[in-house]
Design a protein around this motif. Sequence first.
Motif, short mmCIF file in Angstrom:
data_model
loop_
_atom_site.label_atom_id
_atom_site.label_comp_id
_atom_site.label_asym_id
_atom_site.label_seq_id
_atom_site.Cartn_x
_atom_site.Cartn_y
_atom_site.Cartn_z
N ASP A 100 4.87 -2.18 7.82
CA ASP A 100 3.46 -1.84 7.67
C ASP A 100 3.35 -0.33 7.83
N SER A 102 1.22 3.38 7.78
CA SER A 102 -0.05 4.06 7.97
C SER A 102 0.23 5.56 8.05
N THR A 110 -6.39 7.65 11.49
CA THR A 110 -5.27 6.93 10.89
C THR A 110 -5.77 6.11 9.71
N THR A 111 -5.01 6.17 8.62
CA THR A 111 -5.34 5.45 7.40
C THR A 111 -4.25 4.42 7.12
N LEU A 112 -4.63 3.16 6.93
CA LEU A 112 -3.65 2.16 6.54
C LEU A 112 -3.15 2.51 5.15
N ASN A 115 1.89 -2.21 2.90
CA ASN A 115 3.00 -2.90 3.57
C ASN A 115 3.89 -3.50 2.50
#
Length: 174
Positions: A100, A102, A110-112, A115
């Motif tokens: 995953d 980020s 924080t930005t995803l 994944n």
Amino acid sequence: MKVTLSLIALMLPISAFSGWVDNSGKPIPDTPSMRSAGDFGAQLILTSSDQEFRKVWNASIGTPKLQTTNHIKLGQSIAGVIVFSGCAPSPANTCNVTADFSVQNPDGTTTLAGNGPVWLKAAPKRRIIMLGDASITLGFGKDDSPGTYKLIANVTDKVTQQTLMLALPFSVSK
């Protein structure tokens, strides 16, 4: 910031041991970008081209001479790849390792970033470092903010439920 997740399956084995060790067999302490838990270990590496990195990895005999970077300019991209060793095999002798991703921005938010599967196939031989299938490419346009970013990858061995949090800073300039 433009984010692209690529899932490319290429591999070349390199010798490894329980956890990370140097050429003389001495243990290497964990770092933010390289961690281990028992036999399971993973490392996050930044490069200017995921495709070129994989090409060199695949063509190399022995230890590959890989191009890495921790700095780019606006208008360029940077890619994060994962190498790993020691995933636990399921009863069917397959590993199930995922990542995953980020990104921590210069302002601390924080930005995803997506994944993907690092390894969903037959368990590699013991003591072999593999280049994972999941990677991420981050593109920075002229309107993005320069500064220090951090790529974060939570790499999980789903068989043992072990997660290794890897983080690697990089800078973006004008």
